[in-house]
Write a protein that holds these residues in place. Structure first.
Motif, short mmCIF file in Angstrom:
data_model
loop_
_atom_site.label_atom_id
_atom_site.label_comp_id
_atom_site.label_asym_id
_atom_site.label_seq_id
_atom_site.Cartn_x
_atom_site.Cartn_y
_atom_site.Cartn_z
N LEU A 1 0.87 -1.17 0.00
CA LEU A 1 0.00 0.00 0.00
C LEU A 1 0.90 1.22 0.00
O LEU A 1 1.79 1.34 0.85
N VAL A 2 0.68 2.11 -0.94
CA VAL A 2 1.53 3.29 -1.06
C VAL A 2 0.65 4.53 -1.06
O VAL A 2 -0.22 4.70 -1.93
N GLU A 3 0.90 5.39 -0.06
CA GLU A 3 0.14 6.64 0.06
C GLU A 3 0.84 7.78 -0.67
O GLU A 3 2.07 7.77 -0.84
N SER A 4 0.07 8.77 -1.06
CA SER A 4 0.61 9.99 -1.64
C SER A 4 -0.36 11.13 -1.36
O SER A 4 -1.52 10.89 -1.01
N GLY A 5 0.15 12.36 -1.52
CA GLY A 5 -0.73 13.52 -1.41
C GLY A 5 -0.59 14.33 -0.14
O GLY A 5 -1.24 15.37 0.00
N GLY A 6 0.25 13.90 0.79
CA GLY A 6 0.42 14.68 2.01
C GLY A 6 1.22 15.95 1.75
O GLY A 6 1.71 16.17 0.65
N GLY A 7 1.32 16.78 2.77
CA GLY A 7 2.08 18.00 2.62
C GLY A 7 1.71 19.04 3.66
O GLY A 7 1.03 18.73 4.65
N GLU B 1 -5.17 20.77 14.34
CA GLU B 1 -5.27 19.49 15.05
C GLU B 1 -5.40 18.29 14.12
O GLU B 1 -5.37 17.15 14.57
N ASP B 2 -5.52 18.53 12.84
CA ASP B 2 -5.50 17.44 11.86
C ASP B 2 -4.06 17.03 11.50
O ASP B 2 -3.86 16.06 10.78
N THR B 3 -3.10 17.78 12.00
CA THR B 3 -1.70 17.46 11.72
C THR B 3 -1.35 16.09 12.29
O THR B 3 -1.56 15.82 13.47
N ALA B 4 -0.82 15.24 11.44
CA ALA B 4 -0.49 13.86 11.83
C ALA B 4 0.13 13.14 10.64
O ALA B 4 0.12 13.66 9.51
N GLY C 1 0.07 1.07 4.82
CA GLY C 1 1.04 1.84 4.06
C GLY C 1 2.11 2.40 4.98
O GLY C 1 2.07 2.23 6.20
N GLN C 2 3.06 3.11 4.39
CA GLN C 2 4.19 3.62 5.15
C GLN C 2 3.86 4.96 5.83
O GLN C 2 4.61 5.40 6.70
N GLY C 3 2.77 5.57 5.44
CA GLY C 3 2.34 6.83 6.05
C GLY C 3 2.75 8.03 5.24
O GLY C 3 3.78 8.02 4.55
N THR C 4 1.95 9.07 5.32
CA THR C 4 2.26 10.34 4.66
C THR C 4 1.95 11.47 5.64
O THR C 4 0.91 11.47 6.30
N GLN C 5 2.87 12.42 5.72
CA GLN C 5 2.74 13.50 6.70
C GLN C 5 1.78 14.56 6.18
O GLN C 5 1.91 15.03 5.05
N VAL C 6 0.85 14.96 7.04
CA VAL C 6 -0.02 16.10 6.77
C VAL C 6 0.22 17.12 7.88
O VAL C 6 0.07 16.80 9.07
N THR C 7 0.60 18.32 7.49
CA THR C 7 0.85 19.39 8.45
C THR C 7 -0.04 20.57 8.13
O THR C 7 -0.01 21.07 6.99
N VAL C 8 -0.83 20.99 9.10
CA VAL C 8 -1.73 22.13 8.92
C VAL C 8 -1.21 23.27 9.78
O VAL C 8 -1.26 23.20 11.02
#
Length: 121
Positions: A4-10, A88-91, A112-119
């Protein structure tokens, strides 16, 4: 082997939007439930949203009305559209799927390996 490969974080400003994608690949006979989890620093991993193979959805109370989960069974993809994002959605967001790799093997849980989302502003 299943991946499983995630994408789209940022990084996004408060009130902004992001769309996460997760692609399943490898030896896959069938996929049952799929979902997104997240883990913030110092906190336990929590369910954000889940979707069954038939399209029924379930959301954490904290994201209801702001996030939408969807899937494309033909493409073996699951998506998470996130709007009105808050700090608070940052994770780190993780994709999860219940997959039967070969007929008769039964369902296994894959991550998946995870993708970082920073707000943040």
């Amino acid at each position: 082997q299943v991946q499983l490969v995630e994408s789209g974080g940022g990084l996004v400003q408060p009130g902004g939007s992001l769309r996460l994608s997760c692609a399943a690949s490898g030896s896959i006979f069938s996929i049952n439930g799929m979902g997104w989890y997240r883990q913030a620093p110092g906190k336990q991993r929590e369910l954000v949203a889940a979707i069954t193979s038939g399209g029924s959805t379930n959301y954490a109370d904290s994201v209801k009305g702001r996030f939408t989960i969807s899937r494309d069974n033909a493409k073996l993809m699951v998506y998470l559209q996130m709007s009105s994002l808050k700090p608070e959605d940052t994770a780190v967001y993780y994709c999860n799927a219940e997959i039967e790799p070969q007929r008769g093997w039964g369902l296994n849980d894959y991550w998946g390996q995870g993708t970082q989302v920073t707000v943040s502003s």
